[in-house]
Design an enzyme around this catalytic site. Structure first.
Site, mmCIF file in Angstrom:
data_model
loop_
_atom_site.group_PDB
_atom_site.id
_atom_site.type_symbol
_atom_site.label_atom_id
_atom_site.label_comp_id
_atom_site.label_asym_id
_atom_site.label_seq_id
_atom_site.Cartn_x
_atom_site.Cartn_y
_atom_site.Cartn_z
ATOM 1 N N ASP A 441 0.876 -1.082 0.163
ATOM 2 C CA ASP A 441 -0.095 0.135 0.008
ATOM 3 C C ASP A 441 0.898 0.989 -0.076
ATOM 4 O OD1 ASP A 441 -2.403 1.412 0.256
ATOM 5 O OD2 ASP A 441 -2.246 1.337 2.288
ATOM 6 N N GLU A 444 2.645 5.006 -4.086
ATOM 7 C CA GLU A 444 2.817 5.663 -5.215
ATOM 8 C C GLU A 444 3.984 6.613 -5.502
ATOM 9 O OE1 GLU A 444 -0.970 4.533 -4.071
ATOM 10 O OE2 GLU A 444 0.203 5.593 -2.839
ATOM 11 N N ASP A 565 -9.269 3.961 -1.759
ATOM 12 C CA ASP A 565 -10.184 4.643 -0.448
ATOM 13 C C ASP A 565 -11.168 5.198 -1.111
ATOM 14 O OD1 ASP A 565 -8.068 4.054 1.105
ATOM 15 O OD2 ASP A 565 -7.470 6.182 1.560
#
Length: 922
Positions: A441, A444, A565
């Site tokens: 997670d 990015e 999300d």
């Protein structure tokens, strides 16, 4: 995971301070560039390609000086794929590393020196596609050889090529339907809308943000056109990892890219499935997933101790709701540090004992890891990383950022040492905790701070008692003194031309061998997924399962994805369908959205409807924020009822989903597909984003609005049978929507005519469900007297890393059925039958839909030998009448029945033929 919630308020402040919005990014001055002329074009000395030189026509200064000489490279790489690359003729420019995305290499830059036979023809044809060009001003186009249909044509705009600004445009027919260009949440559905913004740059910003660059970078689009009633598709990939804006105006599409080169790949199709096949053959086939991954998953950020996790598992068992995988967010960690356990809340002896228990039942356990490594001299992972010099750097030092543990460094997965260090850390952690997969997670990469930061000397960071660990507590200053941190052209980053380094790694930071973050930013999650896949592949020889948030072209060959999300709203429920379908086009078929929404609390009705839809996502997981009330599926009794119903059907279809996984691995075919994939000639489905197909012929039609108990569903022409009650059939002429009842605990799922669907009895865990006997559901057209149907099933030992059809390891069975007048035949053809024979897999029933009468004169052959003994009891017929639903206008008085042949015990691993005659009542 969660950082994007915290970043929302940062983006709000940024938007108030920003004076350069979407319009500013789009309305560049008219004198950006004047184009190039083609001064030479030769056939490559090794054959099979063209190489040309382009010369700048006139210098301009907007967004920097033009590169004076360019090299053109054109190659028909396969019969249905052509590559057109344009780059600096004098020096090598950044491109996606070939060791990350393996593909044919273009010839090296030679300073403009090209030798070969001059190419003077106006066209350069391949088997399917043709390259054409103009010399002064240079333009190029690609069209079909068969009908000269133009797929891409740059003749109406000048090519611009500067160091940090590349621009090229193509014309489009106004009725072309475009899909892709992600990752973004598209409120208008899967079909791209003219004038919506399409910026591509990996960003940690919540998926609730619409038309905004999100976690993935996929600069590819599919173009579907209806030509004289035939749907014909192709795709275009611009393989470039730099940030870009793509402007779609309906009759044109313009790329504005801030670095790298123009490296186009054109895929001929002509069907949507063929396009994805050609695309994934180039970028990498989707990774095979273990069988259990298609079961139901439960997670929550906020399982504060192991007792809570144990209680969740027990809650599902007591409620008789299927559950295969239990997840931990960062709650299991010691102070949010990767590869650690909280010694108080997740003590290793108790956790290992719990895993032994659930593993014995067939359940699995997955945990989260973030890329940020805590800067902590007592932390072994950090110490070993520093010793091996594995972190991204700025000004010669590891780049300092802040994520959940506080100050962190980011591993460099472009560095061979970084990869080998990561592999070793995964091994060490697996020795500590035998997890069954990893969830990567925040990759990015996400950063709570921006710019160049230092650890403060005047206060602790983070504060020990803070309730807002996402607020930056480092001492930071913005970086504005480099052209990488402040490029001349500002893409519409974060939906508001944010700095490229906003809440991520500074774009002037460097990776291995001096690679700039400016160029490699959107590759970070991709490179981490590759390293994680390598790590898990070395553990115990089992098939890896990795879930990643940030993705790039080719990520599907290594990992699954979830849409990030989302919000517990009806709108987000609807948006999830388009994002999931897009990722199938991107070559990542194992994808899902957080069921019931990540935050805030969903209503009970919404959660009912979401599990009904989510049960038919390829990847099905409930996940919630720590601040939301508990939303496990057993919390509300009505939701539990919906879950038992919808997941009960999913578990009956697990073998079908797993077979789609096998087909995806072979050909790239998505598990969840837009309806136009099977019906490209049916125009009404080109923008259909409220329904979708699983495979070729299972239609999911969910409720997506509050307070309704019916669905207005679009069905392409043909017979569609309700899977929950196969006596209910929609016979569609494709002339309008059909209204279907949809009470609170029910979802409409239909199977299309001419389909044979393998189903099993189901269960509450995939290990048990996959061992149950099969029923073959055979769907003929309503009232059929002459028709055919087919289907297939793949079974294997899904623990093996490779998903291959090999004797003793896997079995593949094709099923065929026909009706000719009164004669009905159902048969199978088996490849590599020994695996399913040793597993004892059986077919216990045939359910045949659409016929006009009951059966008589049953015969059964197995491997060509009469074998009515292949039955658990005496084979028998039963039947029931069909009930037409919706606007059908069948124009026939025929009565269709469902004919069941029960009491069978046909070995799946042996070819069989079952025949009977219809007994039609007067």
């Amino acid at each position: 995971m969660r950082a994007s919630i915290a970043l929302l308020w940062c983006l709000l402040l940024l938007s108030l301070a920003s004076s350069n919005g979407v319009l500013g990014a789009a309305s560049a001055p008219p004198n950006i560039g004047s184009g190039y002329k083609l001064v030479s074009l030769v056939e490559h000395p090794k054959g099979g390609a063209l190489v040309g030189n382009l010369q700048l026509k006139q210098r301009t200064s907007t967004y920097g000086p033009d590169i004076p000489r360019l090299r053109l490279f054109v190659k028909h790489e396969t019969k249905d794929r052509i590559r057109v690359q344009i780059t600096d003729a004098d020096k090598q420019r950044w491109e996606v590393p070939y060791n990350l995305l393996q593909r044919e290499a273009a010839p090296p830059v030679t300073g403009g020196k090209i030798t070969g036979v001059p190419f003077t023809a106006r066209e350069y044809p391949g088997e399917e596609l043709v390259f054409t060009y103009g010399r002064d001003t240079f333009w190029f186009a690609v069209h079909r050889k068969s009908n000269r249909e133009s797929l891409f044509n740059t003749s109406n705009g000048a090519l611009v090529f500067k160091d940090q600004y590349l621009e090229v445009s193509t014309t489009l027919p106004s009725d072309a339907a475009l899909y892709g260009l992600g990752e973004s949440t598209q409120p208008g559905g899967i079909r791209l809308r003219p004038n919506d913004p399409y910026s591509i740059y990996t960003t940690d910003i919540s998926a609730i943000n619409l038309n905004t660059d999100l976690y993935g970078s996929h600069p590819v689009y599919m173009d579907l056109r209806n030509l004289a009633g035939d749907g014909v598709a192709h795709a275009v990939l611009l393989l470039n990892s730099n940030g870009m804006d793509v402007f779609y105006r309906g009759t044109s599409l313009t790329y504005k890219v801030i670095g790298g080169l123009l490296d186009f790949y054109f895929f001929a199709g002509p069907t949507p499935l063929a396009v994805v096949d050609q695309y994934t053959s180039m970028i990498g086939r989707p990774a095979p997933m273990p069988y259990w991954a298609f079961g139901f998953h439960q997670c929550r950020w906020g399982y504060k101790n192991l007792s809570v996790v144990e209680g969740v598992v027990e809650g599902y068992r007591n409620a008789n709701i299927p559950l295969d995988v239990i997840w931990n967010d960062d709650d299991h960690m010691d102070a949010a540090k990767d590869f650690t356990l909280d010694p108080v809340n997740y003590p290793r002896p108790k956790l290992v004992a719990f895993l032994d228990k659930i593993h014995a039942q067939g359940m699995k356990y997955i945990v989260l890891i973030d890329p940020g490594i805590a800067v902590n001299n007592s932390y072994g992972v950090y110490q070993r990383g520093m010793e091996r010099d594995v972190f991204v750097k700025l000004d010669g030092k590891p780049y300092l950022a802040q994520v959940w543990p506080g100050p962190v460094y980011f591993p460099d997965f472009l560095n061979p040492n970084g990869v080998s260090w990561w592999i070793d850390e995964v091994r060490r952690f697996h020795d500590l905790v035998p997890v069954d997969g990893l969830w990567i997670d925040m990759n990015e990469a996400s950063n709570f701070c921006t710019g160049k930061c230092e650890i403060p000397t005047t206060h602790l960071c983070p504060l020990p008692t803070t309730t807002t660990p996402w607020v930056c507590c480092l001492d930071c200053k913005n970086l504005t003194n480099t052209r990488w941190d402040e490029p001349p052209y500002k893409i519409n980053a974060s939906g508001q031309t944010a700095r490229l380094g906003f809440n991520t790694i500074a774009t002037s930071a460097t990776h291995y061998n001096g690679v700039l973050e400016y160029n490699a930013h959107s590759l970070y999650g991709f490179s981490q997924a590759i390293a994680t896949h390598q790590a898990l592949n070395r553990l115990q020889g089992k098939r890896p399962f990795i879930l990643t948030r940030s993705t790039f072209v080719g990520s599907g060959a290594y990992a699954a994805h979830w849409t990030g999300d989302n919000k517990g709203t009806w709108e987000n429920l609807r948006y999830s369908i388009s994002t999931i379908l897009n990722f199938g086009i991107f070559g990542m078929p194992m994808v899902g959205a957080d069921i019931c929404g990540f935050y805030p609390s969903p209503t009970e009705e919404l959660c009912n409807r979401w599990i009904e839809l989510g049960a038919f996502y390829p990847f099905s997981r409930d996940h919630a924020n720590f601040a939301s009330p508990r939303q496990e599926l057993y919390v509300w009794e009505s939701v539990a009822n919906s879950a038992r119903n919808a997941l009960g059907m999913r578990y009956k279809l697990l073998s079908y989903l797993y077979t789609l996984n096998y087909q995806a691995h072979l050909t790239g075919a998505p598990v969840a597909r837009p309806v136009f994939f099977s019906f490209p000639n049916f125009r009404p489905c080109y923008g259909l984003s409220t329904q979708y197909l699983l495979g070729a012929g299972v239609m999911v039609s969910p409720v997506l609005e509050q307070g309704v108990t019916s669905v207005s569903a679009m069905f392409p022409p043909g017979s569609w049978y309700n899977l929950f009650d196969t006596t209910k059939v929609v016979v569609s002429k494709g002339d309008g929507p059909v209204k279907l009842d949809a009470p609170l605990n029910e979802i409409n799922v239909h199977v299309y005519q001419n389909t044979i669907l393998p189903m099993q009895r189901g269960g509450t865990i995939s290990k048990e469900a996959r061992a149950t006997p099969f029923t073959l559901l055979v769907a003929f057209p309503f009232g059929a007297t002459e028709a055919d149907a087919e289907g297939a099933v793949f079974v294997d030992d899904d623990e093996r890393p490779e998903m291959v059809l090999a004797e003793g390891q896997a079995t593949y069975v094709r099923f065929y059925a026909s009706v000719r007048g009164k004669a009905v035949t159902v048969r199978s053809e088996v490849e590599m039958g020994s695996y399913s024979l040793q597993e004892g897999l059986l077919i216990e029933k045939l359910s045949v839909l659409g016929l006009e009468g009951a059966g008589k004169d049953l015969t059964i052959q197995v491997d060509g030998v009469n074998s009515t003994a292949m039955a658990a009891s005496s084979p028998s017929f039963s039947g029931s009448n069909a009930e037409l639903q919706g606007q059908h206008n069948v124009g026939s008085s025929k009565k269709s029945v469902m004919v069941e042949v029960g009491g069978l015990a046909l070995p799946l691993g042996r070819s069989f033929t079952v025949t009977w005659n219809l007994q039609i009542e007067a």
